[in-house]
Scaffold this motif. Structure first.
Motif, short mmCIF file in Angstrom:
data_model
loop_
_atom_site.label_atom_id
_atom_site.label_comp_id
_atom_site.label_asym_id
_atom_site.label_seq_id
_atom_site.Cartn_x
_atom_site.Cartn_y
_atom_site.Cartn_z
N GLY A 149 0.82 -1.20 0.00
CA GLY A 149 0.00 0.00 0.00
C GLY A 149 0.85 1.24 0.00
N ALA A 150 2.06 1.10 -0.53
CA ALA A 150 2.95 2.25 -0.69
C ALA A 150 2.95 2.66 -2.16
CB ALA A 150 4.37 1.85 -0.28
N LEU A 151 3.34 3.89 -2.42
CA LEU A 151 3.57 4.29 -3.80
C LEU A 151 5.07 4.16 -4.03
CD1 LEU A 151 2.09 5.31 -6.27
CD2 LEU A 151 2.57 7.66 -5.55
N ALA A 152 5.44 3.10 -4.73
CA ALA A 152 6.86 2.76 -4.90
C ALA A 152 7.12 2.58 -6.38
CB ALA A 152 7.17 1.47 -4.14
N TRP A 153 8.16 3.22 -6.88
CA TRP A 153 8.41 3.10 -8.32
C TRP A 153 9.89 3.34 -8.64
CZ3 TRP A 153 6.65 7.38 -5.92
CH2 TRP A 153 7.15 8.63 -6.31
N GLY A 154 10.25 2.91 -9.83
CA GLY A 154 11.63 3.01 -10.28
C GLY A 154 11.91 4.35 -10.92
N ILE A 155 13.11 4.85 -10.69
CA ILE A 155 13.49 6.16 -11.22
C ILE A 155 14.87 6.05 -11.87
CG2 ILE A 155 12.16 7.52 -9.56
CD1 ILE A 155 14.73 7.75 -7.90
N GLY A 156 15.28 7.09 -12.55
CA GLY A 156 16.62 7.14 -13.13
C GLY A 156 17.61 7.66 -12.09
N SER A 157 18.90 7.58 -12.42
CA SER A 157 19.92 8.01 -11.46
C SER A 157 19.81 9.50 -11.14
CB SER A 157 21.31 7.74 -12.00
OG SER A 157 21.49 6.38 -12.21
N SER A 158 19.52 10.32 -12.15
CA SER A 158 19.42 11.76 -11.88
C SER A 158 18.27 12.06 -10.94
CB SER A 158 19.21 12.56 -13.17
OG SER A 158 20.25 12.33 -14.05
N GLU A 159 17.18 11.30 -11.12
CA GLU A 159 16.05 11.49 -10.21
C GLU A 159 16.41 11.03 -8.80
OE1 GLU A 159 13.01 9.48 -12.65
OE2 GLU A 159 11.79 11.22 -12.13
N ALA A 160 17.22 9.98 -8.71
CA ALA A 160 17.67 9.52 -7.39
C ALA A 160 18.45 10.65 -6.73
CB ALA A 160 18.50 8.26 -7.52
N GLU A 161 19.30 11.31 -7.49
CA GLU A 161 20.05 12.44 -6.95
C GLU A 161 19.09 13.53 -6.49
OE1 GLU A 161 23.23 14.01 -9.44
OE2 GLU A 161 23.43 12.04 -10.36
N HIS A 162 18.08 13.79 -7.31
CA HIS A 162 17.10 14.82 -6.98
C HIS A 162 16.38 14.48 -5.69
CE1 HIS A 162 13.49 17.31 -7.27
NE2 HIS A 162 14.09 18.02 -8.21
N ALA A 163 15.96 13.23 -5.57
CA ALA A 163 15.23 12.81 -4.37
C ALA A 163 16.11 12.93 -3.13
CB ALA A 163 14.72 11.37 -4.54
N MET A 164 17.38 12.55 -3.27
CA MET A 164 18.26 12.59 -2.10
C MET A 164 18.61 14.04 -1.72
SD MET A 164 20.80 9.34 -2.42
CE MET A 164 21.39 9.57 -4.08
N ALA A 165 18.75 14.90 -2.73
CA ALA A 165 19.16 16.28 -2.45
C ALA A 165 18.01 17.16 -1.97
CB ALA A 165 19.78 16.89 -3.70
N THR A 166 16.77 16.79 -2.34
CA THR A 166 15.65 17.69 -2.02
C THR A 166 14.54 17.02 -1.20
OG1 THR A 166 14.31 17.14 -3.96
CG2 THR A 166 16.01 18.80 -4.28
N GLY A 167 14.56 15.70 -1.10
CA GLY A 167 13.46 15.00 -0.42
C GLY A 167 12.19 14.99 -1.25
N THR A 168 12.32 15.32 -2.53
CA THR A 168 11.13 15.40 -3.40
C THR A 168 11.47 14.92 -4.81
OG1 THR A 168 11.67 17.60 -4.25
CG2 THR A 168 10.34 17.53 -2.23
N LEU A 169 10.43 14.77 -5.62
CA LEU A 169 10.60 14.62 -7.06
C LEU A 169 9.57 15.49 -7.77
CD1 LEU A 169 11.19 10.78 -7.59
CD2 LEU A 169 12.82 12.62 -8.05
N ARG A 170 9.90 15.89 -8.98
CA ARG A 170 8.95 16.65 -9.81
C ARG A 170 8.28 15.65 -10.73
NH1 ARG A 170 11.24 21.82 -9.33
NH2 ARG A 170 10.00 22.66 -11.03
N LEU A 171 6.99 15.49 -10.60
CA LEU A 171 6.32 14.40 -11.31
C LEU A 171 5.08 14.86 -12.04
CD1 LEU A 171 6.27 11.75 -8.44
CD2 LEU A 171 7.86 11.82 -10.35
N ASN A 172 4.80 14.17 -13.16
CA ASN A 172 3.49 14.28 -13.79
C ASN A 172 2.57 13.32 -13.09
OD1 ASN A 172 3.86 16.11 -15.95
ND2 ASN A 172 5.00 14.54 -17.05
N LYS A 173 1.38 13.76 -12.78
CA LYS A 173 0.46 12.83 -12.11
C LYS A 173 -0.05 11.82 -13.13
CE LYS A 173 -3.51 12.30 -9.16
NZ LYS A 173 -4.72 12.85 -8.56
N PRO A 174 0.19 10.52 -12.87
CA PRO A 174 -0.34 9.52 -13.80
C PRO A 174 -1.85 9.37 -13.65
CG PRO A 174 0.94 8.47 -12.05
CD PRO A 174 0.95 9.94 -11.77
#
Ligand code: SF4
Lengths: 467, 205
Positions: A149-174
């Motif tokens: 019941g988590a929202l868990a998904w695969g990302i690219g390395s740059s997004e991993a950097e983004h998530a680690m540096a900001t605690g967020t991601l910029r996403l299009n809502k599916p």
């Protein structure tokens, strides 16, 4: 708000809406949002590059306590392993990830750590994934963890950097999609067959652009490990992620695990997790219904997971030439009875204790066909220990299987060990792409039960005949 | 930071196959170091060389066709970049010198990785792609106008979301964009911590 019976009721929302809305930090132009990320999980294949690239840009991991890493992808799985790998240069991935994890202050489950294992196996084991959380990893099968019941998904390395540096991601809502499996599964039929049936019937791009909730009686009836198998291949369906509303089975599985909340916080958490369901009147952008009682053991014939048929079926007359040529099969040929060279049980799809228990129950006291090379790789060091405590390793060995240390192993070919070029392999993995398991290797994906039945027969077989 | 992308004129290299996955763009065995470089040699290695592990170019594969030697655009089939989320596929394309891929559809993770690395994933209908392939002359991509043209009078527009467009045009880094919102993020986390304290490990672990 909708006006109903003279009352103002909140708009019914889907589980996905609840997961999404509870993480939106800010709306961005268009359909985009800045979304909070609760957990990041790295592995050694790309972990060092993401961490190093972040450090080189002079950026820090904002909250190292919520970032984890593991060695699973290229680490050796033969007994007595060290940092050495069969993949040329593989050792550097391990040692550099180790150094980068240390420098960044994140937790690493290292090569011979008792908690080591495939990222999507150990994250639930340790209670790192929790209901209602957002979890990302630079690995497309991160959706496995949606089973909680988590929202868990695969990302690219740059997004991993983004998530680690900001605690967020910029996403299009599916968009939202619900796949409902009604009824109950027949004997010998497994969650692997459910997901392969979905992909075969609606295509490998069927879930594209959608966040996918699995629902229905047959899904509710699955244990947590089966739910993980189902969610694992949401990415093969091109969905952004796949997930299942948490319930008592979920909470029971998580109870007492290392990173779950404790004491009063646990009760508070469970209370909030119980709300993680799609409201009765919630509408989805797409819905698919499948009769679980009609699902049969399923095997892939081609080089995309959509190239799959029930075990009693034949290679379609409409099949493309390229996969047929690669797989050395003919249109109209029945899969059952096709001789195999090797059998593999492992991967984040089907390497958990319940998979190994079911496989060993079928193997017990039997021998696999002489010409078949068979390997079993437990999904985590914990699974391996627990299986050994039950004598499952002995059953596998006595039947003619190799029994390995945990890791991704021969799920994918990283330049090290592989099956013989051209070998036909029946495998519990999730991808049957060309050369996925080694140059020229022909992979047929299937459930652990089907893999065992086939290894015993020396040819693709129907497990139901063993029951 | 990626190189900004505005106008590009180049002869597109046709690789019209559906479902080209990231394993085919760069086989796992070709990812030999932990860095983002040294990948160009492994680009399409399974098709480009005569045998696994060899470096003898297979003359039948389009990447080895001298006619397309300077191509910076790939004309592709549907669902390009499917499979693993590994960003190496995009790094390999960028290092080799490709700046744009034109396809009827892309795997979403791959398309996102492209934007982050200064490569334009442009979506065009398969029949437009067939025309470009047929004409086989240099094409011009004007990102600001969201237009791909060949010759004087044939052009198609392609969709791209505003943020992706801005990032490509200005070579912007997404992390910088988000760090500008660091106060919003901190405020959100403070409120969230009260609701879901268990998410914030470390403090009580
Ligand atoms: S087991 Fe296979 S599919 Fe799963 S994470 Fe490892 S390499 Fe990927």
């Amino acid at each position: 708000m909708t006006r109903k019976w003279g009352l103002f009721l909140p708009e019914p929302s889907t589980l996905f809406d609840k997961l999404w809305d509870s993480h939106v930090v800010a709306a961005l132009p268009g359909n985009r949002a800045l979304v909070a990320i609760d957990r990041v999980f790295l592995h050694e294949r790309t972990g060092a590059s993401a961490l190093n690239s972040l450090a080189e840009a002079g950026r820090a991991v904002v909250d190292p306590a919520r970032v984890f890493a593991v060695t699973d992808h290229i680490v050796d799985t033969r007994p007595g392993r060290t940092d050495q790998t069969l993949m040329p240069g593989g050792q550097a991935f391990i040692t550099e990830t180790r150094a980068a994890a240390k420098a960044a202050g994140i937790t690493l489950f290292d090569v011979n750590d008792s908690d080591q294992g495939i990222v999507h196996v150990i994250s639930p084991e340790l209670g790192i994934v929790l209901p209602g959380c957002t979890l990302v990893a630079p690995d497309s099968h991160t959706c496995t963890q949606g089973a909680f019941g988590a929202l868990a998904w695969g990302i690219g390395s740059s997004e991993a950097e983004h998530a680690m540096a900001t605690g967020t991601l910029r996403l299009n809502k599916p968009k939202s999609m619900r796949v409902c499996f009604a009824g109950s599964l027949p004997k010998g039929v497994t969650p692997k067959d459910m997901i392969m049936t979905l992909i075969a019937s609606h295509g490998a791009a069927g879930g594209k652009g959608h966040a996918l909730e699995f629902a229905g009686d047959a899904v509710r009836a699955l244990d947590m490990e089966g739910r993980m198998t189902l969610c694992n291949m949401a990415t093969e369906f091109s969905a952004m992620s796949g997930f299942i509303a948490p319930d008592r089975k979920t909470f029971k599985y998580l109870t007492g695990r290392r990173y779950v909340p404790k004491g009063a916080e646990w009760d508070q958490a469970v209370e909030s997790w119980e709300k993680l369901i799609s409201d009765v009147d919630a509408t989805f952008d797409a819905e698919i219904k499948i009769d679980a009682s009609a699902v049969t053991p399923t095997v892939s014939w081609g080089t995309s997971p959509e190239h799959s048929v029930g075990i009693g079926g034949t290679v379609p007359e409409t099949a493309d030439e390229r996969p047929l040529e690669y797989m050395a099969l003919q249109k109209g040929q029945s899969l059952k009875g096709t001789p195999i060279d090797a059998a593999f049980i492992g991967s984040c799809t089907n390497s958990r204790l319940s998979d190994l228990r079911r496989a060993s129950a079928l193997l017990k006291g039997k021998k696999i066909a002489d010409h078949v090379q068979a390997i079993c790789v437990p999904g985590s060091s914990r699974v391996k220990r627990e299986a050994e405590a039950e004598g499952i390793d002995a059953i596998f060995r006595d039947a003619g299987f190799e029994w390995r240390e945990s890791g991704c192993s021969m799920c994918f070919y990283a330049g090290g060990e592989s099956f013989q070029s051209g070998a036909r392999v029946i495998s519990t993995t999730n991808r049957n792409f060309e050369s996925r398991q080694g140059p020229g290797v022909k992979t047929h994906i299937a459930s652990p039960e089907t893999v065992v039945a086939s290894a015993l027969a020396g040819a693709i077989a129907d497990v139901r005949e063993l029951l | 930071m990626a190189e900004p992308f505005s106008m590009l004129t180049s002869r597109p290299m046709p690789l019209i196959r559906d479902n080209v996955d990231t394993d085919q763009i760069i086989p796992s065995r070709e990812m030999k170091s932990t860095g983002k470089t040294g990948l160009a040699d492994g680009l399409f290695a399974g098709w480009r060389y005569t045998a696994i592990g060899s470096r003898d170019p297979d003359p039948n594969f389009v990447l080895n066709d001298p006619f397309y030697a300077d191509s910076q655009i790939i004309l592709a089939g549907a669902n390009f970049g499917c499979g693993s989320s590994r960003e190496h596929a995009v790094w390999a394309l960028a290092e080799y010198g490709f700046r744009a891929v034109i396809a009827p559809s892309f795997a979403p993770i791959f398309a996102g990785n492209c934007i982050r690395n200064g490569i334009l994933p442009a979506v065009l209908e398969a029949d437009a792609i067939a025309i470009i392939e047929e004409v086989d002359c240099p094409a011009t991509i004007d990102l600001a106008a969201q237009k791909i043209s060949i010759g004087e009078d044939q052009s198609w527009s392609f969709p791209i979301d505003d943020e992706a467009k801005a990032m490509l045009l200005e070579g912007l880094d997404a992390i910088d964009l988000s760090l500008k919102m660091i106060e919003d993020i901190a405020a959100w986390q403070t409120a969230d911590r009260a609701k879901r304290p268990w998410i914030y490990l470390g403090a009580n672990q």
